[in-house]
Design a protein around this motif. Structure first.
Motif, mmCIF file in Angstrom:
data_model
loop_
_atom_site.group_PDB
_atom_site.id
_atom_site.type_symbol
_atom_site.label_atom_id
_atom_site.label_comp_id
_atom_site.label_asym_id
_atom_site.label_seq_id
_atom_site.Cartn_x
_atom_site.Cartn_y
_atom_site.Cartn_z
ATOM 1 N N MET A 1 0.839 -1.207 0.000
ATOM 2 C CA MET A 1 0.000 0.000 0.000
ATOM 3 C C MET A 1 0.868 1.248 0.000
ATOM 4 N N ASP A 2 0.491 2.188 -0.822
ATOM 5 C CA ASP A 2 1.221 3.448 -0.898
ATOM 6 C C ASP A 2 0.548 4.454 0.036
ATOM 7 N N LYS A 3 1.213 4.788 1.144
ATOM 8 C CA LYS A 3 0.591 5.630 2.161
ATOM 9 C C LYS A 3 0.321 7.041 1.679
ATOM 10 N N ASN A 5 -1.195 7.894 -0.815
ATOM 11 C CA ASN A 5 -2.494 7.939 -1.477
ATOM 12 C C ASN A 5 -3.666 7.903 -0.507
ATOM 13 N N THR A 6 -3.392 7.725 0.787
ATOM 14 C CA THR A 6 -4.482 7.465 1.727
ATOM 15 C C THR A 6 -5.395 8.661 1.965
ATOM 16 N N GLU A 28 -7.814 0.335 -3.945
ATOM 17 C CA GLU A 28 -7.695 0.239 -2.495
ATOM 18 C C GLU A 28 -6.352 -0.379 -2.104
ATOM 19 N N GLN A 30 -3.672 0.096 -3.654
ATOM 20 C CA GLN A 30 -2.697 1.175 -3.836
ATOM 21 C C GLN A 30 -2.811 2.245 -2.752
ATOM 22 N N GLY A 31 -3.782 2.109 -1.867
ATOM 23 C CA GLY A 31 -3.908 3.043 -0.755
ATOM 24 C C GLY A 31 -4.989 4.091 -0.909
ATOM 25 N N TYR A 32 -5.669 4.122 -2.056
ATOM 26 C CA TYR A 32 -6.731 5.105 -2.272
ATOM 27 C C TYR A 32 -8.006 4.691 -1.540
#
Length: 237
Positions: A1-3, A5-6, A28, A30-32
């Motif tokens: 997960m790419d933080k 993008n949260t 999701e 990917q962190g979105y």
């Protein structure tokens, strides 16, 4: 997960459940944050809510087609990035999508890495602040970048966000011809711009000429230098 993008919520407007579920899972991961709706009317309502950092929009939707959804969102919101995802992939379809204000157009079926790169590029460009004093004056053309509007002589003009980004970049570099690859990199945010299909640049340039040129078939402000790129001139040639 790419933080990183949260804090971004993406709206997916897609009626094919299998594709929608795949997109939601992918984004999701990917962190979105992701919201999915399956028809055009719900998509328009959500798209106008101001809650989303980006919209992924199918064209063939029940209730209201994607072109109309895009057009109506753009009437109210010039800023929210919109990427069209569609099996309709003729040149006319792409031109129509961009005409209605989409920032990018991704034909189905698409490769996942390519889609993610397009999303990241659009979001990256959306976050970047523009330079300069916010205005353009060339020949009888006047443009206010911050208001997405201007005049050609006495005719009032309005622009999409992507059109303004192109004009502003060309204006800030008006002493030279700007290559297509540089526009793709600086305006669209593509890191490997040389490998990207350049039709999207050509389509936007054609649209801009229809707005800013007295005779779009013989442009004198937004000119092409074969093999070099595009230049926006202060005085007509």
């Amino acid at each position: 997960m790419d933080k990183k993008n949260t804090n971004i919520t993406i709206l997916v407007i897609e009626d094919e459940i299998a594709i929608a579920e795949g997109l939601v899972d992918l984004l999701e991961f990917q962190g979105y944050h992701v919201k999915h709706v399956a028809d055009g009317i719900s998509g328009l309502t959500e798209g106008l809510s101001g809650k989303y950092g980006l919209i992924l929009l199918d064209l063939m939707l029940p209730g209201m087609d994607g072109f109309t959804v895009c057009d109506k969102i753009r009437e109210k919101d010039k800023d929210v990035p919109i990427i069209i995802l569609s099996a309709k992939n003729t040149d006319k379809d792409i031109i129509d999508g961009l005409k209605y204000g989409a920032d990018d157009y991704v034909p189905k079926p698409f490769a996942v890495p390519m889609l993610l790169a397009r999303i990241e590029a659009v979001l990256r460009r959306s976050r970047q602040s523009m330079e300069g004093d916010g205005k353009l004056a060339a020949g009888n053309l006047r443009v206010n970048f911050r208001e997405y509007s201007g005049f050609r002589g006495t005719e009032k003009l309005s622009f999409t966000r992507k059109e303004i980004e192109i004009l502003e970049y060309l204006w800030n570099n008006r002493d030279r011809a700007v290559p297509r690859a540089e526009l793709l990199n600086k305006v669209w945010g593509y890191e490997n711009a040389e490998t990207v299909d350049t039709r999207t640049v050509d389509i936007h340039i054609t649209k801009l000429r229809k707005k800013i040129e007295d005779d779009p078939s013989h442009p004198c402000l937004l000119v092409t230098f074969r093999g070099e790129g595009y230049q926006l001139r202060e005085t007509p040639d």
